[in-house]
Design an enzyme around this catalytic site. Structure first.
Site, mmCIF file in Angstrom:
data_model
loop_
_atom_site.group_PDB
_atom_site.id
_atom_site.type_symbol
_atom_site.label_atom_id
_atom_site.label_comp_id
_atom_site.label_asym_id
_atom_site.label_seq_id
_atom_site.Cartn_x
_atom_site.Cartn_y
_atom_site.Cartn_z
ATOM 1 N N CYS A 113 0.814 -1.226 0.000
ATOM 2 C CA CYS A 113 0.000 0.000 0.000
ATOM 3 C C CYS A 113 0.842 1.269 0.000
ATOM 4 O O CYS A 113 0.327 2.350 -0.266
ATOM 5 C CB CYS A 113 -0.957 -0.016 1.185
ATOM 6 N N HIS A 253 -3.551 7.038 2.160
ATOM 7 C CA HIS A 253 -3.880 5.706 1.651
ATOM 8 C C HIS A 253 -5.223 5.292 2.251
ATOM 9 O O HIS A 253 -5.490 5.544 3.436
ATOM 10 C CB HIS A 253 -2.786 4.711 2.049
ATOM 11 N N ASN A 283 -10.044 -0.527 -0.530
ATOM 12 C CA ASN A 283 -8.583 -0.410 -0.541
ATOM 13 C C ASN A 283 -8.064 -0.967 -1.870
ATOM 14 O O ASN A 283 -8.117 -2.174 -2.103
ATOM 15 C CB ASN A 283 -8.007 -1.191 0.643
HETATM 16 N N1 ACO Z 1 -18.151 -9.125 8.999
HETATM 17 C C1 ACO Z 1 -18.567 -9.358 10.260
HETATM 18 N N2 ACO Z 1 -17.733 -9.662 11.272
HETATM 19 C C2 ACO Z 1 -16.429 -9.729 10.983
HETATM 20 C C3 ACO Z 1 -15.919 -9.500 9.692
HETATM 21 C C4 ACO Z 1 -16.852 -9.194 8.680
HETATM 22 N N3 ACO Z 1 -16.471 -8.954 7.402
HETATM 23 N N4 ACO Z 1 -14.582 -9.608 9.715
HETATM 24 C C5 ACO Z 1 -14.247 -9.901 10.972
HETATM 25 N N5 ACO Z 1 -15.362 -9.971 11.758
HETATM 26 C C6 ACO Z 1 -15.440 -10.267 13.173
HETATM 27 C C7 ACO Z 1 -14.193 -10.936 13.690
HETATM 28 O O1 ACO Z 1 -14.259 -12.325 13.464
HETATM 29 C C8 ACO Z 1 -14.231 -10.578 15.152
HETATM 30 O O2 ACO Z 1 -15.112 -11.427 15.824
HETATM 31 P P1 ACO Z 1 -14.679 -12.073 17.236
HETATM 32 O O3 ACO Z 1 -14.504 -10.883 18.142
HETATM 33 O O4 ACO Z 1 -15.839 -12.939 17.550
HETATM 34 O O5 ACO Z 1 -13.409 -12.788 16.971
HETATM 35 C C9 ACO Z 1 -14.857 -9.196 15.170
HETATM 36 O O6 ACO Z 1 -15.535 -9.039 13.903
HETATM 37 C C10 ACO Z 1 -13.838 -8.077 15.287
HETATM 38 O O7 ACO Z 1 -12.743 -8.353 14.429
HETATM 39 P P2 ACO Z 1 -11.479 -7.421 14.360
HETATM 40 O O8 ACO Z 1 -10.479 -8.018 13.423
HETATM 41 O O9 ACO Z 1 -11.034 -7.059 15.739
HETATM 42 O O10 ACO Z 1 -12.114 -6.126 13.687
HETATM 43 P P3 ACO Z 1 -11.462 -4.720 13.550
HETATM 44 O O11 ACO Z 1 -12.294 -3.700 14.213
HETATM 45 O O12 ACO Z 1 -9.987 -4.749 13.838
HETATM 46 O O13 ACO Z 1 -11.610 -4.477 11.965
HETATM 47 C C11 ACO Z 1 -10.208 -4.547 10.011
HETATM 48 C C12 ACO Z 1 -10.992 -5.367 11.037
HETATM 49 C C13 ACO Z 1 -11.214 -3.676 9.250
HETATM 50 C C14 ACO Z 1 -9.522 -5.506 9.052
HETATM 51 C C15 ACO Z 1 -9.184 -3.635 10.716
HETATM 52 O O14 ACO Z 1 -8.470 -4.406 11.654
HETATM 53 C C16 ACO Z 1 -8.199 -2.964 9.782
HETATM 54 O O15 ACO Z 1 -8.542 -2.055 9.061
HETATM 55 N N6 ACO Z 1 -6.909 -3.362 9.866
HETATM 56 C C17 ACO Z 1 -5.819 -2.664 9.157
HETATM 57 C C18 ACO Z 1 -5.872 -2.823 7.666
HETATM 58 C C19 ACO Z 1 -4.661 -2.132 7.034
HETATM 59 O O16 ACO Z 1 -4.390 -0.958 7.261
HETATM 60 N N7 ACO Z 1 -3.918 -2.865 6.237
HETATM 61 C C20 ACO Z 1 -2.702 -2.288 5.671
HETATM 62 C C21 ACO Z 1 -2.878 -1.941 4.236
HETATM 63 S S1 ACO Z 1 -3.335 -3.319 3.267
HETATM 64 C C22 ACO Z 1 -1.944 -3.737 2.335
HETATM 65 O O17 ACO Z 1 -0.846 -3.333 2.572
HETATM 66 C C23 ACO Z 1 -2.133 -4.689 1.137
#
Ligand code: ACO
Length: 344
Positions: A113, A253, A283
């Site tokens: 990214c 980003h 993204n």
């Molecule tokens: N729908 C419903 N529930 C979901 C989903 C979904 N699509 N995905 C995960 N959940 C659930 C999980 O299983 C979890 O349930 P649990 O508590 O029973 O285990 C709960 O929702 C919370 O999950 P988290 O992973 O803690 O959710 P979070 O608030 O962290 O959001 C996300 C997830 C959106 C992926 C976030 O962590 C994020 O944005 N991370 C960073 C992404 C990023 O910046 N990446 C770098 C760039 S990408 C690259 O370089 C290619």
């Protein structure tokens, strides 16, 4: 010494939309969860029979057409991508051929990214050194090719797109004025695609293990992403004695609306000065920042101070200070259908 100014912006977006409602039918998720956790409403998906170079070529051609520059004037093509058409030849070679840049050389740059920012900084150095006059910097990713649409943790996040900028020398103080880049390879397992490289070549086992798809520990990456992106944005502002009031736009980003908001808060920049289009495209990895520049181009004015910031797999992160070089309102809109037709 000249600066490298962005003198044109191009983009490509596939027509097909993948909405949150569509994803509800594919995995156990819902619109409300996706919107509140990420800010995403829909993404674009490229046809299965097309690849990253298709989008990259069209974005590049649009940038050239808008500037009235012909492809044979281009010296260098850098394509930032983690979804090259093939491991080799480089996507930049395929773009060179597609647009007919007969005098250019080029290469791909892999920084997930942060790829566009790293490519911008790399391309700019060929301008400031005096070596070249016309450098195309492209960010393009067909993320749908490496996303597991049975994994709700990742499939809701990503989309396909390309964005491109043309860099040319400027001696009036406009262009890329500063860039700060970082990598930390110690967290490689938190965000990666394990299969398909020399460590794990494709095999029956690797396919069965879904190893050719992007894997992410979302919660852990989120923590590093907030600190990395906000921290490096602040770093570049401090290095250039900029306050939030001096900044016309933050160009972040687009990984997650909450990461973008945290970065803007740390910079002292209000939401009205933040480019946000994650709701429409998700993204798109290396394409997000040039896509923002394209969407906001008509509002940008010569002399605007922009802070571009990114965080991604690697980990990689960086921020750039760009003094915008032209009034976007004066740029004639090009007809994308004409761009596509010219490429056949
Ligand atoms: N729908 C419903 N529930 C979901 C989903 C979904 N699509 N995905 C995960 N959940 C659930 C999980 O299983 C979890 O349930 P649990 O508590 O029973 O285990 C709960 O929702 C919370 O999950 P988290 O992973 O803690 O959710 P979070 O608030 O962290 O959001 C996300 C997830 C959106 C992926 C976030 O962590 C994020 O944005 N991370 C960073 C992404 C990023 O910046 N990446 C770098 C760039 S990408 C690259 O370089 C290619």
């Amino acid at each position: 010494m000249p600066h490298a100014a962005i003198t044109a912006v191009g983009h490509f977006l596939p027509d097909e939309r993948l909405t949150n409602a569509d994803l509800e039918k594919m995995v156990d998720t819902n619109d409300e969860w996706i919107r509140t956790r990420t800010g995403i409403v829909e993404r674009r998906i490229l046809d299965e029979d097309k690849a990253t170079s298709y989008m990259a070529s069209r974005a590049a051609q649009e940038a050239l057409d808008k500037r009235g520059v012909t492809a044979d004037e281009v010296d260098l093509i850098i394509v930032a991508t983690v979804t090259p058409d093939m491991l080799f030849p480089a996507t930049a070679c395929l773009v060179q051929d597609a647009i007919g840049a007969s005098n250019a050389w080029g290469f791909d740059l892999s920084a997930a990214c942060s790829g566009f920012l790293f490519a911008l900084s790399t391309g700019a150095s060929f301008i400031t050194s005096g070596r070249y006059d016309k450098v195309l910097v492209i960010g393009a990713d067909k993320m749908s090719a490496i996303i597991d649409y049975t994994d709700r943790n990742t499939c809701i996040l990503f989309g396909d797109a390309a964005g491109a900028v043309l860099l040319e020398p400027d001696t009036d103080g406009y262009g890329l004025l500063d860039a700060h880049e970082h990598v930390d390879g110690s967290h490689d397992q938190l965000l990666c695609m394990p299969g398909g490289g020399s460590k794990m070549p494709a095999s029956h086992e690797s396919v069965e293990a879904h190893a050719h798809f992007l894997k992410q520990e979302g919660r852990a990456v989120f923590k590093y992403a907030v600190e990395g992106m906000a921290g490096v944005a602040e770093e570049v502002m401090e290095a250039n004695d900029l306050t939030g009031d001096d900044v016309a736009y933050l160009v972040p980003h687009q990984a997650n609306l909450r990461i973008i908001d945290a970065t803007a808060r740390r910079m002292g920049v209000g939401r009205d000065k933040v480019m946000i289009n994650i709701d429409r495209y998700g993204n798109t990895t290396a394409a997000t920042i040039p896509l923002c520049l394209h969407d906001w181009e008509s509002e940008l004015k010569r002399g605007d101070n922009l802070i571009l910031a990114a965080f991604g797999g690697g980990f990689t992160w960086g921020a750039s200070y760009v003094k915008w070089a032209y009034d976007g309102a004066d740029v004639a809109r090009t007809n994308l259908a004409e761009v596509s037709a010219s490429l056949g």
